[in-house]
Write a protein that holds these residues in place. Sequence first.
Motif, PDB file in Angstrom:
ATOM      1  N   UNK A 182     -27.821  28.260  27.545  1.00  0.00           N
ATOM      2  CA  UNK A 182     -26.488  28.661  27.081  1.00  0.00           C
ATOM      3  C   UNK A 182     -26.120  27.943  25.779  1.00  0.00           C
ATOM      4  N   UNK A 183     -26.341  26.619  25.758  1.00  0.00           N
ATOM      5  CA  UNK A 183     -25.980  25.865  24.556  1.00  0.00           C
ATOM      6  C   UNK A 183     -26.946  26.133  23.406  1.00  0.00           C
ATOM      7  N   UNK A 184     -28.194  26.417  23.733  1.00  0.00           N
ATOM      8  CA  UNK A 184     -29.156  26.761  22.681  1.00  0.00           C
ATOM      9  C   UNK A 184     -28.775  28.069  22.005  1.00  0.00           C
ATOM     10  N   UNK A 185     -28.327  29.037  22.801  1.00  0.00           N
ATOM     11  CA  UNK A 185     -27.929  30.334  22.243  1.00  0.00           C
ATOM     12  C   UNK A 185     -26.593  30.242  21.509  1.00  0.00           C
ATOM     13  N   UNK A 186     -25.699  29.384  21.993  1.00  0.00           N
ATOM     14  CA  UNK A 186     -24.375  29.271  21.384  1.00  0.00           C
ATOM     15  C   UNK A 186     -24.422  28.444  20.098  1.00  0.00           C
ATOM     16  N   UNK A 187     -25.277  27.413  20.072  1.00  0.00           N
ATOM     17  CA  UNK A 187     -25.387  26.532  18.903  1.00  0.00           C
ATOM     18  C   UNK A 187     -26.846  26.427  18.478  1.00  0.00           C
ATOM     19  N   UNK A 188     -27.441  27.511  17.992  1.00  0.00           N
ATOM     20  CA  UNK A 188     -28.891  27.512  17.702  1.00  0.00           C
ATOM     21  C   UNK A 188     -29.307  26.535  16.600  1.00  0.00           C
ATOM     22  N   UNK A 189     -28.412  26.207  15.676  1.00  0.00           N
ATOM     23  CA  UNK A 189     -28.768  25.318  14.577  1.00  0.00           C
ATOM     24  C   UNK A 189     -28.635  23.848  14.957  1.00  0.00           C
ATOM     25  N   UNK A 190     -27.955  23.582  16.031  1.00  0.00           N
ATOM     26  CA  UNK A 190     -27.672  22.196  16.412  1.00  0.00           C
ATOM     27  C   UNK A 190     -28.472  21.761  17.645  1.00  0.00           C
ATOM     28  N   UNK A 191     -28.622  22.675  18.605  1.00  0.00           N
ATOM     29  CA  UNK A 191     -29.273  22.343  19.873  1.00  0.00           C
ATOM     30  C   UNK A 191     -30.757  22.726  19.814  1.00  0.00           C
ATOM     31  N   UNK A 192     -31.601  21.823  20.314  1.00  0.00           N
ATOM     32  CA  UNK A 192     -33.050  22.055  20.333  1.00  0.00           C
ATOM     33  C   UNK A 192     -33.602  21.684  21.703  1.00  0.00           C
ATOM     34  N   UNK A 193     -34.519  22.513  22.206  1.00  0.00           N
ATOM     35  CA  UNK A 193     -35.183  22.280  23.492  1.00  0.00           C
ATOM     36  C   UNK A 193     -36.676  22.095  23.233  1.00  0.00           C
ATOM     37  N   UNK A 194     -37.136  20.856  23.043  1.00  0.00           N
ATOM     38  CA  UNK A 194     -38.532  20.594  22.677  1.00  0.00           C
ATOM     39  C   UNK A 194     -39.548  21.103  23.689  1.00  0.00           C
ATOM     40  N   UNK A 195     -39.185  21.130  24.976  1.00  0.00           N
ATOM     41  CA  UNK A 195     -40.123  21.569  26.010  1.00  0.00           C
ATOM     42  C   UNK A 195     -39.895  23.017  26.421  1.00  0.00           C
ATOM     43  N   UNK A 196     -39.095  23.750  25.655  1.00  0.00           N
ATOM     44  CA  UNK A 196     -38.836  25.140  25.980  1.00  0.00           C
ATOM     45  C   UNK A 196     -37.698  25.307  26.969  1.00  0.00           C
ATOM     46  N   UNK A 197     -37.649  26.483  27.588  1.00  0.00           N
ATOM     47  CA  UNK A 197     -36.532  26.827  28.463  1.00  0.00           C
ATOM     48  C   UNK A 197     -36.399  25.891  29.657  1.00  0.00           C
ATOM     49  N   UNK A 198     -37.516  25.361  30.149  1.00  0.00           N
ATOM     50  CA  UNK A 198     -37.485  24.483  31.320  1.00  0.00           C
ATOM     51  C   UNK A 198     -37.447  23.013  30.934  1.00  0.00           C
ATOM     52  N   UNK A 199     -37.005  22.730  29.726  1.00  0.00           N
ATOM     53  CA  UNK A 199     -36.957  21.356  29.232  1.00  0.00           C
ATOM     54  C   UNK A 199     -36.061  20.487  30.104  1.00  0.00           C
ATOM     55  N   UNK A 200     -36.458  19.235  30.271  1.00  0.00           N
ATOM     56  CA  UNK A 200     -35.650  18.287  31.047  1.00  0.00           C
ATOM     57  C   UNK A 200     -34.701  17.500  30.148  1.00  0.00           C
ATOM     58  N   UNK A 202     -32.310  17.797  26.208  1.00  0.00           N
ATOM     59  CA  UNK A 202     -31.792  18.625  25.128  1.00  0.00           C
ATOM     60  C   UNK A 202     -31.442  17.741  23.941  1.00  0.00           C
ATOM     61  N   UNK A 203     -31.902  18.118  22.774  1.00  0.00           N
ATOM     62  CA  UNK A 203     -31.608  17.369  21.549  1.00  0.00           C
ATOM     63  C   UNK A 203     -30.466  18.031  20.791  1.00  0.00           C
ATOM     64  N   UNK A 204     -29.526  17.218  20.344  1.00  0.00           N
ATOM     65  CA  UNK A 204     -28.398  17.706  19.548  1.00  0.00           C
ATOM     66  C   UNK A 204     -28.437  16.975  18.212  1.00  0.00           C
ATOM     67  N   UNK A 205     -28.744  17.704  17.159  1.00  0.00           N
ATOM     68  CA  UNK A 205     -28.936  17.094  15.844  1.00  0.00           C
ATOM     69  C   UNK A 205     -27.756  17.399  14.933  1.00  0.00           C
ATOM     70  N   UNK A 206     -27.302  16.378  14.272  1.00  0.00           N
ATOM     71  CA  UNK A 206     -26.191  16.555  13.343  1.00  0.00           C
ATOM     72  C   UNK A 206     -26.671  17.336  12.123  1.00  0.00           C
ATOM     73  N   UNK A 207     -25.996  18.438  11.781  1.00  0.00           N
ATOM     74  CA  UNK A 207     -26.399  19.229  10.615  1.00  0.00           C
ATOM     75  C   UNK A 207     -26.009  18.576   9.289  1.00  0.00           C
ATOM     76  N   UNK A 208     -25.097  17.621   9.330  1.00  0.00           N
ATOM     77  CA  UNK A 208     -24.603  17.027   8.088  1.00  0.00           C
ATOM     78  C   UNK A 208     -25.135  15.616   7.828  1.00  0.00           C
ATOM     79  N   UNK A 209     -25.622  14.934   8.876  1.00  0.00           N
ATOM     80  CA  UNK A 209     -26.119  13.572   8.715  1.00  0.00           C
ATOM     81  C   UNK A 209     -27.582  13.511   9.146  1.00  0.00           C
ATOM     82  N   UNK A 210     -28.463  13.397   8.196  1.00  0.00           N
ATOM     83  CA  UNK A 210     -29.893  13.368   8.477  1.00  0.00           C
ATOM     84  C   UNK A 210     -30.254  12.150   9.324  1.00  0.00           C
TER      85      UNK A 210
END
Length: 284
Positions: A182-200, A202-210
């Motif tokens: 749900x969060x990956x689809x709602x915030x595709x540029x911010x939320x990342x699932x490194x292990x795919x759909x069954x990931x344990x 979730x990474x949330x990366x700031x788009x403005x602060x590297x």
Amino acid sequence: MAELRALEAEIATLQRACEELPAPWGDAPQARKSLKEMQQLNSERWEPLKDLRSYVEHLESELKFLSTLTGINIKNYSKKTEELKSIETAENSIKKVLERHRLSGNCHMITFQLEFQILEIQNKESLSSVITDLNIIMEPTEYSELSEFVSRAEERKDLFMFFRSLHFFVEWCEYRKRTFLHFKEKYPEVVHLPEGASSSYMEVRSPSQSGFELVIVWRIQIDEEGKVLPKLDLLTQVPQQALQLDKKRVIEAAPLSFRTLLGVLGIEATLESLVASLCTEENN
């Protein structure tokens, strides 16, 4: 008749396995009411039900209902009965029967095979039964938490704890998967699932602060009594320069604040506020 007995045994197993169902976020009172009504209907229909075909069809319908309720599907089942030597005395007689059961099935994506023995002891006054041996074989999965739980269930010979805990474990896994997607689809540029759909996690990366990243780790634990509990933790990955500028130690306190927020808002609302705050930061 063998098919009939197998259906009855499968239904009895699933009925006892779903005593504490449905899932934690489901409509528990409604499900329990449906189960109670079904059992009451059975007691009313057993007597007038003379046709064997109708009886089998009714059992199959009941089995389908229980499988839908628990998520547990039994594919193969067999039972062998062995009457042990009876003990006769002047005052009483004790009859012992050993049943050897084998079954295989699945709970959603997790498959299992069970072998267990039940010893029945009957005298004039009572009938008692106990599981004397339990062996659980599970197909390899990515869920490491299940290995220790299976060993514990075998050691305790607790068949119904196994079914109940497995159900809740799988339901929490599915809930975690749906929530992360749900969060990956709602915030595709911010939320990342490194292990795919069954990931344990979730990474949330700031788009403005590297280099600024939040990691939500979502484990599903099974305690000593078989109770299934979600455990969420927040990890921060922040550039050293940002840490030096954080005089109020907000970043350092973030994991504790995250757990406090979980207790107040719940899982979905907490994740929403966390992800949305980074997106708001981008817009500003």
